[in-house]
Design an enzyme around this catalytic site. Sequence first.
Site, PDB file in Angstrom:
ATOM      1  N   SER A 114      60.347 -16.817  84.895  1.00  0.00           N
ATOM      2  CA  SER A 114      59.136 -17.621  84.762  1.00  0.00           C
ATOM      3  C   SER A 114      58.736 -17.715  83.301  1.00  0.00           C
ATOM      4  CB  SER A 114      57.990 -16.979  85.560  1.00  0.00           C
ATOM      5  OG  SER A 114      56.745 -17.457  85.090  1.00  0.00           O
ATOM      6  N   SER A 150      54.089 -28.594  79.152  1.00  0.00           N
ATOM      7  CA  SER A 150      54.299 -27.199  78.713  1.00  0.00           C
ATOM      8  C   SER A 150      54.131 -27.068  77.207  1.00  0.00           C
ATOM      9  CB  SER A 150      55.717 -26.744  79.058  1.00  0.00           C
ATOM     10  OG  SER A 150      55.864 -26.557  80.421  1.00  0.00           O
ATOM     11  N   ARG A 170      55.274 -26.145  97.696  1.00  0.00           N
ATOM     12  CA  ARG A 170      56.076 -27.375  97.607  1.00  0.00           C
ATOM     13  C   ARG A 170      57.262 -27.380  98.567  1.00  0.00           C
ATOM     14  NH1 ARG A 170      55.898 -28.451  91.060  1.00  0.00           N
ATOM     15  NH2 ARG A 170      53.768 -29.258  91.135  1.00  0.00           N
ATOM     16  N   ASP A 214      60.303 -27.917  88.209  1.00  0.00           N
ATOM     17  CA  ASP A 214      59.240 -28.899  88.456  1.00  0.00           C
ATOM     18  C   ASP A 214      59.776 -30.246  88.924  1.00  0.00           C
ATOM     19  OD1 ASP A 214      57.346 -27.053  87.750  1.00  0.00           O
ATOM     20  OD2 ASP A 214      57.197 -27.732  85.673  1.00  0.00           O
ATOM     21  N   GLN A 254      56.033 -18.933  82.274  1.00  0.00           N
ATOM     22  CA  GLN A 254      54.616 -18.577  82.120  1.00  0.00           C
ATOM     23  C   GLN A 254      54.474 -17.073  81.921  1.00  0.00           C
ATOM     24  OE1 GLN A 254      52.543 -20.278  85.465  1.00  0.00           O
ATOM     25  NE2 GLN A 254      52.799 -22.362  84.708  1.00  0.00           N
ATOM     26  N   ARG A 271      52.628 -33.476  91.601  1.00  0.00           N
ATOM     27  CA  ARG A 271      54.037 -33.880  91.731  1.00  0.00           C
ATOM     28  C   ARG A 271      54.392 -34.256  93.174  1.00  0.00           C
ATOM     29  NH1 ARG A 271      55.249 -32.766  86.522  1.00  0.00           N
ATOM     30  NH2 ARG A 271      54.824 -30.643  85.799  1.00  0.00           N
ATOM     31  N   ARG A 326      51.103 -25.173  74.853  1.00  0.00           N
ATOM     32  CA  ARG A 326      51.485 -24.170  73.838  1.00  0.00           C
ATOM     33  C   ARG A 326      51.038 -24.590  72.445  1.00  0.00           C
ATOM     34  NH1 ARG A 326      54.487 -23.572  78.156  1.00  0.00           N
ATOM     35  NH2 ARG A 326      55.658 -21.677  78.643  1.00  0.00           N
ATOM     36  N   GLY A 372      48.188 -23.518  86.076  1.00  0.00           N
ATOM     37  CA  GLY A 372      48.716 -22.158  86.037  1.00  0.00           C
ATOM     38  C   GLY A 372      49.112 -21.758  84.628  1.00  0.00           C
TER      39      GLY A 372
END
Length: 455
Positions: free
Chosen positions: A178, A33, A363, A332, A180, A406, A37, A105
């Site tokens: 979220s 992440s 998942r 995650d 994102q 994952r 960024r 994503g």
Amino acid sequence: MTQPSSDSPSAGTAVGRPGGVLSGRLRVPGDKSISHRAFLISALAVGESHADGCLESDDVLATQACLRALGVEIRQTASGAYRIHGRGVHGLAPSDGVLDCGNSGTAARLLAGILAGHTFSAVLSGDTSLRSRPMRRVIDPLMAMGAEFLTSRDGRLPMTVTGTDELLPLDWNSAVPSAQVKTCVLLAGLHASGTTTVVEPRPSRDHGERMLRGFGAAVSTAAVDGGQAVSVEGNATLRPTAISVPGDVSSAAFPIVAALLADGSEVELERVGTNPTRTGVLDALRAMGADIDEEPAVGAGAEPMANLRVRGRAGGLRAVDLGPEYAPRTIDEYPALAMAAACADGVSRFRGVGELRVKESDRLEALRSGLVAAGVAARVEDDDLLIEGTPRPRGGVRIEASLDHRIAMAFLVLGTACAEPIEVGGAGTIRTSWPEFGSAMRRLGAAIDTGTAAP
Ligand code: S3P
């Protein structure tokens, strides 16, 4: 318009075999992440930023490639650090081709926020996993700010974003917690004229806010009814900075669980990111009885990190009931946690984990069906996952990764604790987050054979 990216990472078979005591030290790769960024926000600064410790995996390489296609100069120095020459807010250039986000994503959704503030059209696409994931959650707020979208069926990729340099500021209530969505809207907000605010029902990871402040953006946060409101001032000018990326706690979760499941194991994981918006997995494992010591590590940046020492003990884990408040800070890590629960004493329940349905794969279903196939009783009730642990699951199955790194790593770890090996098909997808997973795990003593899938 459709130009699907290669799905070649679906190649490769890997095997997790019973046995092996884990010992030694490991530096897990950089946080995914934060690495995304680092490149994306540096691209919007005026001048050259430096980033070290970045993850070099397919996902982050996709972000780099998209930014290069948008005119951003990114160079790697001899030490492995990156220099990113930012073009300023509104400063990206149109790309000739489709922006291929691969499996990521984060790349697709954060780029959409940035492109919303640019006066050209760009096409975002990705692999079959990414093309099946919902994009409405970012399209809706960005359209409310004035960007235009043309999407494939039902708001999925590929999509064309046509931005504007007259973006309106926005107050947005996000239905899901979220990071994102939040970061996407905040990045668009940098380009707007006024204050843009995102309200989320529960706080999601705050790497974007921390990093934006480091670049001089005016970001504020206020608590709201169990959630939070995050605001950014528009018409921003970002000044370049230096970023130090900690190790990824989401990757660390796999060797941690593998060590906990192997009697007599003792491993040390160096410089793991311990941002409190990400450490639900450590709290959950400790609540299960795990022996995990944490020594804060000296870091240079805005993100806390620690050296972790993990000791495994036969039958050392008990079941846990995790409330929905765990979900945003553990999202995650449920695949790794599910494998710990599969070997724990009692029935574990992970509540309010419906968002797992829209990750790199479904998942919730992948965990349920994979565990059942490996001889572990598991079921889904509404948005909860229930797992009845057994000290030594049967194993002896082949699980398809379905472009989900994952899921692949989680079942390979479970294979090390089963009576019979677990084979994972499509294990090449592990390259999206941890290309050296197999060799790193073997060095610690885990019997995980990844062949050429993720060496
Ligand atoms: C991420 C946020 C999370 C997480 C993903 C990375 C990010 O997704 O699952 O792997 O970098 O912001 P959501 O924001 O959809 O929960």
